[in-house]
Design an enzyme around this catalytic site. Sequence first.
Site: not given
Length: 483
Positions: A178, A231, A236, A253, A287, A385
């Site tokens: 997906k 993501g 997550g 991740e 990331c 982030e």
Amino acid sequence: MASALHHYKLYINGEFRDAEGGRTFRSANPYTGEDWAELAEAQTSDVEAAIDAARDAFENSWWRHDPKGRAKCMLKLADLVEQNRDHIGVIGSRDNGKLVREMTAMANILPGFFRYFGEIADHIFGKVIRATDPAVFGYTLREPYGVVALQTPWNSPLVIFAQGGAPALAAGNTIVLKPSEFASCETAELAKLIDQCGFPPGVINIVTGMGPVVGAALCSSRKVDKIAFTGSPEAGRMVGEQAARALTPTVMELGGKSANMIFADANLEEAIKGVFGGFTASAGQSCVCGSRALVHADVYDTVVARLAEMAGKLKLGDPSDPATDVGPFAVAAQLDKVSNFVEVAKKEGARLVAGGEKPADLKGWFYPPTIFADVDENMTIAQEEVFGPVLSVIKFHDEEEAIRIANNSVYALGAGIWTSDLGRAHRVAARVRAGTVWVNQYRRGDAAFPFGGYGDSGFGRQSGQDSIYEFTTIKCVQINTAI
């Protein structure tokens, strides 16, 4: 006059099909803001059909029993991707706003993943174990889990699919993939190549659609044997909660807040270029974006001045223009998010030396490379982030302080070290909390290297031979030779 829409269907059991009820959704070009593609919007029943197809292929086809056959299919896919990389790059850029040359470069590294893992598909070994009882002969087998559900993000969908999908396939698993609803077209294009490679029907299934429907159905299904998710930490946690109810193991991740450390003895010109590229590439939508530059006091002012100078020379604009350095964000909401982070940094006392405002002469979701100096390590801009081209430059005075600041984060995905001292490189690499540490380089990858992190950066490893262990489970066989 608007150009005709591209149309993409689901890919289930080796067939292209519409979603239940013919439902669709559209993809907008981040540069123009115009819809350019229409995709099938999978419903729960479509996801269940994809899972069932993957289960049937795992149980009843030759796939898991024939590693050489798996390798043949994967090597064919590598060849087709290589032949179509320019087209894939253009579609990817139109989908998520990254530069065409960057998306083409990413497409160019995909074949390496499928070749690397295709070549080791028949080299997945167990171990012989010496038991306490000499009459018992024991050994282990590494076996595929079965059906693996992969969910990829919008920033680098095909590379991230390759990192997890290639080792999962090499190990004999089947897949339901997906992609993010914000950038699904590149993955839908890949389905056309997959269909030409001789995979048994159901080995690879691609379902496009909304996360709360498609993602939730994958995460909650007891027919899925392993989940690989990439993501945000927030997403997550939701995936983990859903998977836990079904007792489905996961590899994740997630986010990053990578520290790129410049020591006084570094090759300064190379270090500055590495730090600059580490936070401006992909418009910071990575990331492993090197969003924290930790710089030794002796070279701090020089580094800040040079970074600011470089930021002022970058061109924002059309991702298909070879002269463009920075493209738009992939989604509109990201523009507001990054703008808010910048305003908070100003209020908290960080010193703005470059960027800091949306360009008035550009329509679309653009934000310039932005640099803050005199950043305290505990400021919001240094802790959270941003997922945009925003750099926090933090001063340190010695090795111990650099390590402490680098580790002052809930994230632990990547780090960079710039030094000419080999001993320092080893010392710092050993003590920095990060799944990957680059020394005198940054943001480089290879199919041979494991990738992942810990803390809010996730857990488990994709890519590299270690990922084979991630996508296989161990069976122990014990034989009583005395009978």
